[in-house]
Scaffold this active site. Structure first.
Site, PDB file in Angstrom:
ATOM      1  CE  LYS A  79      43.182  40.681  27.436  1.00 25.80           C
ATOM      2  NZ  LYS A  79      42.362  39.507  27.716  1.00 25.80           N
ATOM      3  CG  ASP A  80      44.781  35.680  28.791  1.00 27.91           C
ATOM      4  OD1 ASP A  80      43.924  36.304  29.452  1.00 27.91           O
ATOM      5  OD2 ASP A  80      44.683  35.478  27.565  1.00 27.91           O
ATOM      6  NE  ARG A 127      40.306  45.241  32.760  1.00 37.28           N
ATOM      7  CZ  ARG A 127      40.013  45.904  31.646  1.00 37.28           C
ATOM      8  NH1 ARG A 127      39.874  47.214  31.652  1.00 37.28           N
ATOM      9  NH2 ARG A 127      39.840  45.248  30.501  1.00 37.28           N
ATOM     10  NE  ARG A 128      37.378  44.755  28.610  1.00 37.92           N
ATOM     11  CZ  ARG A 128      37.763  43.793  27.782  1.00 37.92           C
ATOM     12  NH1 ARG A 128      37.013  42.703  27.636  1.00 37.92           N
ATOM     13  NH2 ARG A 128      38.890  43.909  27.103  1.00 37.92           N
ATOM     14  NE  ARG A 145      34.406  32.905  28.565  1.00 37.85           N
ATOM     15  CZ  ARG A 145      34.704  31.665  28.950  1.00 37.85           C
ATOM     16  NH1 ARG A 145      34.046  31.117  29.954  1.00 37.85           N
ATOM     17  NH2 ARG A 145      35.640  30.969  28.337  1.00 37.85           N
ATOM     18  NE  ARG A 151      34.586  37.178  24.031  1.00 40.47           N
ATOM     19  CZ  ARG A 151      35.284  37.430  25.117  1.00 40.47           C
ATOM     20  NH1 ARG A 151      35.372  38.670  25.575  1.00 40.47           N
ATOM     21  NH2 ARG A 151      35.924  36.481  25.758  1.00 40.47           N
ATOM     22  CB  CYS A 237      40.810  36.490  36.284  1.00 42.18           C
ATOM     23  SG  CYS A 237      40.329  34.795  36.582  1.00 42.18           S
TER      24      CYS A 237
END
Length: 309
Positions: A79-80, A127-128, A145, A151, A237
């Site tokens: 995804k990156d 997105r989330r 972050r 996290r 992104c």
């Protein structure tokens, strides 16, 4: 057998991913070593990713190492990985996918539905954020972050009522029981990111014949559909996009996508069906369908208001 050098970030998850590929290559008889590099995304931890500047936040320095001849391979969370790679590098393999869902984590609440009004949820993903606020507009979304441990520690320290992470990363790091409540979020409620839960192995062409032996055909088909969708839609992104393709047992494919505003007030969803035989057309078909329904205009508005609402 040639000695292979893998360029990697230094986070626990990046090292797990690189060591996983190292082990597979060693089983094939190769000698492999890791070299650690810091990427721009690792260095800037006080700013939402979408405001730092889009493409290659976690890949650029690793790519430069390969282009200099200091490494042969880089293992990324797919995804990156931008849909366009630098000249001189190829995406040699996409590994078998883990569970693609996002995960809800909380010390006090069992699910998104159980969160009280105005609960504070941590995520920096547009997105989330978009999908959470569309479902629960009463929630407060705050930026989160740092690496996975950081996290989770912020959650345990009471800075958040809940946080959202990728389920695959938690599973790979053995952290599914690190928090009182960890729940897979239904992927109809929260459509995952392009390439989520797959590893993309980028390499110099000289080692392509070695790397491609690690490719998983099913994961490759699914993620090509997703990457084609992103490429046609021209979304990175800095805008909220979810897209997920699944190869079904009968050989059919269903691809679903969502775009919208970061505040969740406007959402556009669509899905298409196809077969493995025509998978190379499916991502483009889904993107064109959404463009006809106003996706580009919606994303332009999303980029304008991101982190300003």
């Amino acid at each position: 057998m040639m000695r292979l050098i893998i360029a990697t970030r230094g986070s626990k998850l990046a090292l797990w991913q690189s060591n996983h590929i190292k082990s597979l290559l060693e089983q094939m008889g190769h000698e492999v070593e890791l070299q650690i590099f810091k990427t721009k995304g690792d260095k800037i931890l006080d700013t939402p990713l979408a405001l730092i500047g889009g493409k290659g936040l976690f890949t650029k320095e690793l790519e430069e190492a390969m282009l200099r001849g200091d490494a042969h391979i880089a293992v990324h969370s797919l995804k990156d990985v931008p849909t366009e790679l630098p000249e001189g590098l190829v995406l040699g393999a996409i590994t078998k996918r883990e569970v693609v869902n996002d995960a809800f984590l909380s010390e006090k609440y069992e699910s998104i539905e159980d969160l009280p009004p105005n609960a504070v949820v941590g995520t920096t993903s547009l997105r989330r954020r978009m999908q959470l606020l569309h479902y629960r507009p009463d929630l407060q979304i705050k930026d989160l972050r740092g690496n996975v441990d950081t996290r989770i520690n912020k959650l345990k320290n009471g800075e958040f009522d809940a946080i959202i992470l990728a389920y695959a990363g938690l599973k790979r790091l053995g952290l599914l029981k690190s928090v009182q409540y960890v729940q897979k979020i239904d992927d109809n409620l929260m459509i995952p990111a392009m390439g989520q839960a797959a590893l993309g192995i980028e390499c110099v062409p000289e080692v392509l014949d070695i790397v491609k032996k690690l490719n998983d055909e099913r994961s490759q088909i699914e993620t090509i559909v997703e990457r084609d969708f992103i490429e046609v839609l021209e979304g990175g992104c800095q805008v909220p996009i979810g897209v997920n393709a699944k190869v079904l047992e009968n050989g059919d494919i269903v691809a679903r996508a969502v775009v919208g505003l970061p505040n969740g007030k406007e959402l556009l969803k669509d899905k298409v069906f196809g077969s493995v035989e025509n998978y190379q057309e499916l991502g483009q078909e889904l993107a064109q369908s959404m463009i006809e329904n106003g996706a580009r205009e919606l994303l332009a508005e999303a980029e304008r208001i991101a982190f300003k609402d």
